[in-house]
Each structure stands twice: as C-alpha cells, then as structure tokens.
Design a protein around this motif. Structure first.
Motif, mmCIF file in Angstrom:
data_model
loop_
_atom_site.group_PDB
_atom_site.id
_atom_site.type_symbol
_atom_site.label_atom_id
_atom_site.label_comp_id
_atom_site.label_asym_id
_atom_site.label_seq_id
_atom_site.Cartn_x
_atom_site.Cartn_y
_atom_site.Cartn_z
ATOM 1 N N VAL A 18 0.962 -1.076 -0.032
ATOM 2 C CA VAL A 18 0.128 0.041 0.059
ATOM 3 C C VAL A 18 0.827 1.312 -0.060
ATOM 4 O O VAL A 18 1.988 1.070 0.237
ATOM 5 C CB VAL A 18 -1.133 0.023 1.173
ATOM 6 N N PRO A 19 0.429 2.164 -0.240
ATOM 7 C CA PRO A 19 1.085 3.743 -0.143
ATOM 8 C C PRO A 19 1.515 4.107 1.298
ATOM 9 O O PRO A 19 0.362 3.709 2.123
ATOM 10 C CB PRO A 19 0.137 4.836 -0.958
ATOM 11 N N ALA A 20 2.659 4.361 1.501
ATOM 12 C CA ALA A 20 3.027 4.609 2.556
ATOM 13 C C ALA A 20 4.214 5.857 2.471
ATOM 14 O O ALA A 20 5.072 5.929 1.789
ATOM 15 C CB ALA A 20 3.542 3.420 3.454
ATOM 16 N N PHE A 21 4.251 6.865 3.594
ATOM 17 C CA PHE A 21 5.207 7.683 3.897
ATOM 18 C C PHE A 21 5.417 8.539 4.995
ATOM 19 O O PHE A 21 4.370 8.546 5.912
ATOM 20 C CB PHE A 21 4.921 8.919 2.579
ATOM 21 N N VAL A 22 6.240 9.203 5.022
ATOM 22 C CA VAL A 22 6.433 9.712 6.372
ATOM 23 C C VAL A 22 6.959 11.420 5.873
ATOM 24 O O VAL A 22 7.671 11.631 5.130
ATOM 25 C CB VAL A 22 7.718 9.457 7.434
ATOM 26 N N HIS A 23 6.197 12.255 6.722
ATOM 27 C CA HIS A 23 6.535 13.769 6.453
ATOM 28 C C HIS A 23 6.685 14.493 7.600
ATOM 29 O O HIS A 23 5.936 14.154 8.769
ATOM 30 C CB HIS A 23 5.277 14.364 5.795
ATOM 31 N N ALA A 24 7.704 15.167 7.812
ATOM 32 C CA ALA A 24 8.380 16.122 8.999
ATOM 33 C C ALA A 24 9.212 16.956 8.790
ATOM 34 O O ALA A 24 10.173 16.567 8.041
ATOM 35 C CB ALA A 24 8.403 15.291 10.286
ATOM 36 N N PRO A 25 9.099 18.259 9.304
ATOM 37 C CA PRO A 25 10.098 19.254 9.043
ATOM 38 C C PRO A 25 11.589 18.767 9.649
ATOM 39 O O PRO A 25 12.559 19.109 8.814
ATOM 40 C CB PRO A 25 9.682 20.333 9.718
ATOM 41 N N PHE A 26 11.430 17.851 10.499
ATOM 42 C CA PHE A 26 12.964 17.385 11.016
ATOM 43 C C PHE A 26 13.405 16.148 10.527
ATOM 44 O O PHE A 26 14.322 15.700 11.179
ATOM 45 C CB PHE A 26 12.801 17.512 12.464
ATOM 46 N N LEU A 27 12.896 15.613 9.531
ATOM 47 C CA LEU A 27 13.518 14.524 8.851
ATOM 48 C C LEU A 27 14.714 14.739 8.266
ATOM 49 O O LEU A 27 15.129 16.021 7.983
ATOM 50 C CB LEU A 27 12.561 13.929 7.639
ATOM 51 N N ASN A 28 15.586 13.668 7.975
ATOM 52 C CA ASN A 28 16.798 13.977 7.258
ATOM 53 C C ASN A 28 16.773 14.519 6.163
ATOM 54 O O ASN A 28 15.920 14.201 5.020
ATOM 55 C CB ASN A 28 17.599 12.621 7.166
ATOM 56 N N SER A 29 17.540 15.661 5.800
ATOM 57 C CA SER A 29 17.406 16.579 4.690
ATOM 58 C C SER A 29 17.694 15.751 3.358
ATOM 59 O O SER A 29 17.247 16.033 2.346
ATOM 60 C CB SER A 29 18.103 17.832 4.754
ATOM 61 N N ALA A 30 18.630 14.893 3.546
ATOM 62 C CA ALA A 30 19.260 14.029 2.292
ATOM 63 C C ALA A 30 18.038 13.367 1.883
ATOM 64 O O ALA A 30 18.114 12.730 0.609
ATOM 65 C CB ALA A 30 20.343 13.201 2.722
ATOM 66 N N LEU A 31 17.164 12.564 2.900
ATOM 67 C CA LEU A 31 16.293 11.740 2.577
ATOM 68 C C LEU A 31 14.622 12.425 1.987
ATOM 69 O O LEU A 31 14.061 11.519 1.326
ATOM 70 C CB LEU A 31 15.834 10.931 3.818
ATOM 71 N N LYS A 32 14.561 13.912 2.328
ATOM 72 C CA LYS A 32 13.455 14.388 2.156
ATOM 73 C C LYS A 32 13.034 14.332 0.537
ATOM 74 O O LYS A 32 14.099 14.828 -0.179
ATOM 75 C CB LYS A 32 13.374 15.648 2.638
ATOM 76 N N GLY A 33 11.981 14.017 0.090
ATOM 77 C CA GLY A 33 11.661 13.905 -1.483
ATOM 78 C C GLY A 33 12.186 12.655 -2.252
ATOM 79 O O GLY A 33 12.253 12.663 -3.308
ATOM 80 N N THR A 34 12.669 11.649 -1.433
ATOM 81 C CA THR A 34 13.420 10.607 -2.024
ATOM 82 C C THR A 34 12.187 9.261 -1.727
ATOM 83 O O THR A 34 11.520 9.212 -0.850
ATOM 84 C CB THR A 34 14.652 10.156 -1.506
ATOM 85 N N GLU A 35 12.535 8.235 -2.318
ATOM 86 C CA GLU A 35 11.822 6.788 -2.196
ATOM 87 C C GLU A 35 12.725 5.931 -1.381
ATOM 88 O O GLU A 35 14.032 5.790 -1.862
ATOM 89 C CB GLU A 35 11.626 6.344 -3.639
ATOM 90 N N LEU A 36 12.250 5.430 -0.402
ATOM 91 C CA LEU A 36 13.049 4.289 0.381
ATOM 92 C C LEU A 36 12.713 3.248 -0.112
ATOM 93 O O LEU A 36 11.645 2.670 0.165
ATOM 94 C CB LEU A 36 13.056 4.736 1.755
ATOM 95 N N SER A 37 13.730 2.190 -0.382
ATOM 96 C CA SER A 37 13.275 0.944 -1.004
ATOM 97 C C SER A 37 13.445 -0.168 0.224
ATOM 98 O O SER A 37 13.392 -1.396 -0.072
ATOM 99 C CB SER A 37 14.214 0.463 -1.946
ATOM 100 N N THR A 38 14.016 0.170 1.317
ATOM 101 C CA THR A 38 14.252 -0.654 2.318
ATOM 102 C C THR A 38 12.953 -1.270 2.828
ATOM 103 O O THR A 38 11.671 -0.812 2.615
ATOM 104 C CB THR A 38 14.667 0.301 3.866
ATOM 105 N N LEU A 39 13.038 -2.497 3.103
ATOM 106 C CA LEU A 39 11.958 -3.382 3.636
ATOM 107 C C LEU A 39 11.129 -2.878 4.733
ATOM 108 O O LEU A 39 11.705 -2.961 5.997
ATOM 109 C CB LEU A 39 12.348 -4.787 3.682
#
Length: 773
Positions: free
Chosen positions: A568-589
């Motif tokens: 299913v669709p899933a994401f995390v959004h927060a101002p304090f997330l790691n900036s290098a990961l913001k706007g990216t896709e994470l293929s980790t299981l």
C-alpha cells in the motif's frame, strides 16, 4: 442531512491510462471557513477556473500569493488598533534598544498589531477568526493575548532602531539624555562585522524563529548564548563602543552557522530542534499523527503512479509524500482488523490471535496483555487521541479505545457503518469518549472527524504535553457514498465509482486540513505525519477497455496475500526528517509493524516491560540517515487455523525474504506447511506475481538452500502462533476466558459494550440467541 450519491459496493471501478504532464501543480493553500463547515483545508491549485475549484460550503475566493518554499499562502487583512507613538518621547521608560520606534510605528498603515474579533478577508464574505500566525503559515508561535502580541511587535520594531543607533568613526560619547540622530546607511558596518566573524557564504538553513524572537528581548539574551562566547563577543567594539546587543546576537548566530557548514545541516537541525544524537530521548519529543485510511489501493493516490491519469488528484497527499520520505516496499496485512492489530501492537498477528477473523460485535478483542501504542506513549507522558474506526474489540469497556490508552476517542467501535447515519445493522455506532454522539448523525464520516480534529488542535493541542493522534479514516471503504457537492467535482460515468472518487477527494482534503491546523496553531515544526493504507482495495477490472484497477500495478486485492492486498502507499513527512532523504523513495523493506518501535524511540518510551516487537525502529534512519533496518525477512501474515480453511490453494501465509516472496496454503501450529507453495522474485520486478519460480526446475535446483531456509522460517512462525478468533464459541479455544459468551446485540438501538469485565451479559435481548448475526 447532506445529500449524497451512492452506488454498488462492488461496482467495477477503473482508471483511464494516459500521460500526465511531467510536473504537477501540488500547492498547499490555506482556506478558512465559517463555523460548521468542513474547516480549514489545503486546497487544489490547478489550472481550472476559480468556480470549478470552489467546493460548496468549503472553497472560497481568497487572495493568494506564493512564498519561496512553494507553499501558497493566504494573507488575511490586518487592522490597526495601536495608538500612534509621539516623537517627543512620551515612552521614556522603554529601553534604549527600542528608541526610534515612534517614527516608524507612527506611520499610517504600518501597524502590524491586530484587533480582537473577526474580520473579513478582502474580496470575500468569508469570516476569518483572528489567529496568531495566519500571516505566515509556517509559524510555530502559540496563540497569545493582545498584550503579548504588542510586545512581540515592539521587539521586532526595535531591531531597526538598534541598527540605526550604530555610529561609525565617531568615538565621542553622547549624553544619555540626548537622543541619537539616525545615521545614514554606511557599508562599513558590514565590513566591520565581517572582520569580527569572517566573511563566509552561509547555507540556507531554516531557523527556529520562536527562539530567535525570544532571544532578541535584550533582558533574556544571555539565556540563549553560552557564557564564554557571550563574554568574548562582548569585548568587540565598533568605533570604541561596545557591540550592540542585536549585532552581538547576530555574530553568535553566524558562528553557529559557520559550524554547521563543517558538521552538516543535519547536525544543525538537531541543534535547532533539540533532537540530539539520533533524535531520541526527552529533549525533543515530537507529536505524531498517523493516517490509516481503510481499503487504500496502491493506485488510489496520484503520486504512486504519476503516469496513470485519474479523474481526480490527491494533491495534498501527493505534496506531503513528495516532500517527505516515500516507503516503496511497505507491507501490511490484507484485512481490516489484523492490519490495525499489527499497527497498534507492533507484533505479527499470529502471536496474539488477530490472524483469522475480524471481531465484528463478537465477544473477543486484542488481548489486554499486548502492547498498544497509546499505552506505551502514555507512560512516556503523551496525550493520546483517536479519530475514526476502532475494530479491535468492544464487548467490554476495557477493550474499547478509552480502555486501551486513548484519552479522547471520536468514531465508531465496529468494522463499518453508514457514512451518514453511522449505523450498522440498524443500530447506532458513533461515540465521543464513552458517550454516544447522536449530533453527528447526518454528517459524513471524514467531515465529522475533521471537526473533531480542529477542536483538539485549537483547544488542547498546544498544551505542554506531547501528543499522539491516530486517525484510522473510514474512507474510501464502502458503502460508496458522498455529499453531492463532492461527487460533482469528479469526472465519472455515474454510480458507485463517482461516490468512491468523491470519497478520495474528501480524504485528501482531510489530510490537508490536518496539516493546515498544525500550521495554524504552531505545531507543524514539531509533528511527524505518517500516512499508510491499512490494506489493498477491492478488486476492479484490470485492463478492461483501457482501465486499470485500484491496486495497479500489483495483482490481487483486499483480503488476499498477493501484492495488491498487502502492498500500500506509505510515507513519512516532518520538517525534522533527514534533509538528504526528503523527497526520496526508500526501498528498504518496511511494514505496518514498524510504527510502534519507531514512535516509542522518538518519544523516549521504554519497551522493556512489553513482549518483543516484530517491527524495526526507523527513527535513526528517518532522522540521521543511519542504521537502516537490516532485517533478513518480514512475515506478512501467517494463519495457522488450517482446519477452518476449505481451500488451501488460496495462500493464507506469506513471507518476504530479501527480494523473494513465498506464499503457502497454510502453516499449522506444529510448523507443517499445507497446500501449494509459490515463490516470486518481487525485488526483480515480478510485481504481478506471474512467474512461480517453484515450477522452474533449474531455479529450484540451484537455490535449494534458499527455498529450505524460507520454508524453515514459515515453519518456525507456525510454532509461535496462538489460536485465532473463530466464527463461534469457543471463540479462541476452550482456554479463552469468554469462550462460551454470546454474540453482541444492540441495546436500545445502540452498539455498546455488552459484557462486564466479569463476564456478565448486559446487552440487548432482541437478537437470535441473545446475540447479533
């Protein structure tokens, strides 16, 4: 009651295939609504006309402009209620840093203070309540009294005054009783500061404006500066005069930014937010919002398949996903109650009896010994709120949300209700805490939940206590129905598909409305928003006359272990997330089991007294881009109730190991594997699960050890299983404490707990055998 459109629950719904533009306009826009309407929402900024975009009772014509961060702002008008200051110095008791303010504050039209009461936005008839922070949507300042606002405005004006008091090249001091004349701008000021702190190109890093504004109050500036740095900078002089307080603070801030260049923006972000290390501990404990929509197909949102044209766009969800971290290999269980059980406990469902049946008004619930996110966070000092569908047991009060750690609950206890009447089997099921809320009757489910969300944000969200808000929204689950004004916003062929699409629009606006509330009341910067579907959607026609299904590109549907049912669709959004990961896709299981350990880690909660979680702690990955889960496998589900399954050809157990996914008919409590065995290379691109590698002799021969290992894992988890809920007594075996209890029955037309904790029946008696069928 609202007008609504409905259609067949199982009507074939599809989506037309065509190319979308390469860029989508997904702007978040503030809109304030009148009392009793849908609340503030994040609206769509598309190329359609204003009339087409305006939704009945919700949309309004506002004057918008766009700031540098891409968010479209609505600037409400301001009133001037402050008296003009006079130039002759009637306010001599004010500090020197505030001198010179009278000239600027006396000008007509420049007053930034606000009057009390409501005003109307320019060009509209829309009443907008005066709220602190509306002029800047990203503010994190709390609502203050008018007196407090005045001081903030004066402090801001004092910055200009302090800068104007600097004199370059004149070493003679002036009498304190004599006002300084405002000097002309002198570029040597900048060069002098550069000599003090060095000339450096500073990175663009967001600042904590609340702390800066507080620090600019001269009396408290030392509180925010280390003593040594403060004393060192205090020795610096310009034209034989001490460095003014404002420049002293500016110099110190510049030093911090220079350090950030060397140690990286993430470390500075940690300094700014007080996260520290990996973002754990009580120094910074964020708020949490989890959206858990019901029957959420992978293709129901726009961002997952941007090249598939839909008759609607989930622009708010898409924006948050694209500016957050998208989890592309995220799994859940394929049914309603099991997925909720996995989310709230962080444990595989075969460990607690959730793996077999949904507890729809039957005498069973998730065991009270299981860890629940709200109980874990409550021990860490969190306040817990739930808005939406429960479906985890309700036959005694101890199994309801308020008995499982939630301080507030608005929604329904069972597995489904009518979206307007909030009834199931002709009995009412809508609650506010432990009291039925009949005032909600006639209001669409997500609109009623949105009203409760705004009530919490406005009245209790800004308390010092951190909070967790769980929103298991009912849409887009059937029955497919929606208010007519929303149905008219989608392009469809009539029937249930129109109502379903309108439900998606309402859900999207509910998500946007929640984020807007966070911004309005200054909680956005300190809140993590998680969006994840509970399981896949009902099956629709695939490739029928050019249409695609709601679970595209996966095979299967809700209730099945093929990818379409559990991916299913899933994401995390927060101002304090790691900036290098913001706007990216994470293929980790990743999976639904990960949220409890992740939230507990960020909250500084102790899990040592609870059964071991099957989820992975994602906090270090999300905050620091470190310690990605190294899990070898993920058990999607395992149903050990083989004796209750007539057809083992349909898989009832599935596990993901690396790039491979194995499905089997059933696994007994003794570890025996029953029925057919399927193996697919999901990581290699077989999303449709069309090539069963178990039928490839060359592959099975070359990978015999791998196959044996995966089967061994399934057998092991079979031995770890407890009995699941069945269709009748004994509900979870003869050892279950309420094994011979009756099914539930409404009492006076209301679904409510119908047993005491001692096992005494207190429900209605007008059902067959005293229980509901």
């Amino acid at each position: 009651m609202e007008n609504r459109s409905s259609g067949s629950r199982r009507k074939e719904i599809g989506l037309k295939v065509s190319q979308l533009p390469t860029t989508l306009s997904t702007r978040l826009t503030r809109a304030e609504t009148t009392k009793g309407s849908y609340g503030a929402i994040l609206t769509r900024n598309t190329t359609t006309s204003a009339d087409d975009r305006r939704r009945a009772g919700v949309w309004s014509k506002l004057n918008d402009d766009e700031d540098s961060d891409g968010l479209t702002r609505t600037r409400p008008s301001r009133t001037s209620s402050k008296k003009e200051l006079n130039e002759n110095g009637r306010n001599k008791k004010r500090s020197k840093s505030r001198e010179g303010r009278s000239e600027s504050r006396g000008r007509s039209g420049r007053s930034q203070s606000r009057g009390r009461g409501d005003t109307e936005d320019e060009g509209t008839n829309l009443k907008t309540p005066k709220r602190k922070g509306l002029s800047t949507i990203t503010t994190n300042e709390p609502i203050k009294s008018s007196k407090r606002k005045s001081k903030r405005a004066e402090s801001s004006s004092g910055i200009e005054s302090a800068e104007s008091d600097i004199e370059i090249g004149n070493s003679r001091s002036r009498s304190k009783s004599k006002r300084r004349s405002k000097p002309k701008k002198d570029e040597s000021i900048l060069s002098t500061i550069e000599n003090v702190i060095g000339s450096v190109e500073l990175p663009e890093i967001p600042l904590n404006t609340k702390k800066i504004k507080k620090a600019l109050r001269i009396k408290k500036i030392k509180k925010y500066l280390p003593i040594k740095a403060y004393k060192a900078l205090s020795t610096v002089k310009i034209a034989n005069q001490p460095l003014p307080k404002i420049l002293l603070f500016t110099a110190f801030l510049s030093m911090i930014l220079m350090i950030a260049i060397k140690v990286g923006p993430e470390s500075f972000s940690a300094f700014q937010n007080g996260v520290g290390g990996h973002g754990h501990g009580k120094s910074f404990r964020p708020n949490f919002v989890i959206f858990f929509p019901d029957d959420m197909g992978y293709n129901d949102v726009t961002y997952t398949n941007p090249n598939v044209q839909k008759p609607y766009e989930t622009t708010n969800i898409d924006y948050l996903a694209k500016t957050g971290i998208r989890l592309t290999h995220y799994y859940t269980t394929p049914n309603c109650a099991p997925s909720r059980c996995a989310l709230i406990t962080g444990r595989y469902t075969n460990r607690n009896g959730c793996q077999n049946k949904d507890p729809d008004y039957v005498p069973w619930g998730v065991p009270l010994t299981e860890p629940f996110i709200p109980t874990v966070l409550k021990k860490a000092g969190y306040y817990n709120v739930m808005l939406g569908k429960w479906h985890l047991g309700m036959f005694t009060w101890s199994y309801t949300p308020t008995g499982r750690g939630f301080d507030e609950f608005v929604g329904f206890l069972g597995g489904g209700v009518d979206h307007f009447s909030h009834t199931a089997n002709d009995a009412y099921d809508w609650w506010n805490g432990n009291e039925t809320d009949k005032d909600a009757k006639g209001t669409f489910t997500e609109i009623a939940l949105n009203n409760s969300m705004w009530d919490f944000m406005a009245n209790r969200g800004k308390a010092k206590q951190p909070w967790f808000m769980y929103i298991p929204a009912f849409s887009p689950h059937g029955p497919y129905e929606a208010p007519d004004e929303w149905v008219n916003k989608v392009n469809c062929n009539g029937g249930g598909s129109c109502a379903w699409m309108a439900m998606m629009l309402i859900l999207d606006d509910f998500v946007g409305s929640t984020v807007n509330a966070l911004k309005t009341y200054g909680m956005y910067e300190n809140t993590m928003v998680i969006y994840a579907g509970d399981h896949g959607a009902e099956k629709n026609s695939v490739n029928y006359n050019g249409y695609l299904g709601r679970d595209y590109p996966f095979s299967g549907e809700k209730g099945q272990l093929w990818e379409g049912g559990c991916r299913v669709p899933a994401f995390v959004h927060a101002p304090f997330l790691n900036s290098a990961l913001k706007g990216t896709e994470l293929s980790t299981l990743t999976g639904v089991w990960d949220w409890l350990p992740t939230l507990a880690s960020l909250a500084g909660a102790d899990l040592s007294s609870y059964p071991t979680s099957d989820g992975a702690d994602l906090s270090s990955l999300l905050i620091d881009n470190k310690n990605a889960p190294t899990r070898d496998h993920l058990l999607i589900t395992l149903n050990n109730m083989c004796e209750y399954k007539d057809n083992w050809d349909k898989p009832y157990a599935a596990i993901r190991v690396g790039q491979y996914k194995m499905l089997v008919g059933c696994v007994t409590s003794g570890g025996a594997i029953k029925g057919n065995v399927y193996l697919y290379d999901i990581g290699g691109g077989d999303y449709t699960e069309s090539t069963n590698l178990m039928k490839n002799d060359a592959f099975t021969s070359a990978n015999a050890d791998l196959i044996t290992y995966i089967k061994g894992l399934l057998s092991y988890y079979g031995t770890q299983s407890v009995a699941g809920l069945t269709d009748g007594a004994p509900w979870q075996g003869n050892d279950y404490w309420c094994a011979n209890c009756k099914k539930g029955c409404p009492n006076n037309g209301i679904w409510a707990p119908y047993y005491t904790d001692a096992g005494v029946y207190i429900g209605g008696n007008n059902c067959n055998n005293g229980g509901h069928k």
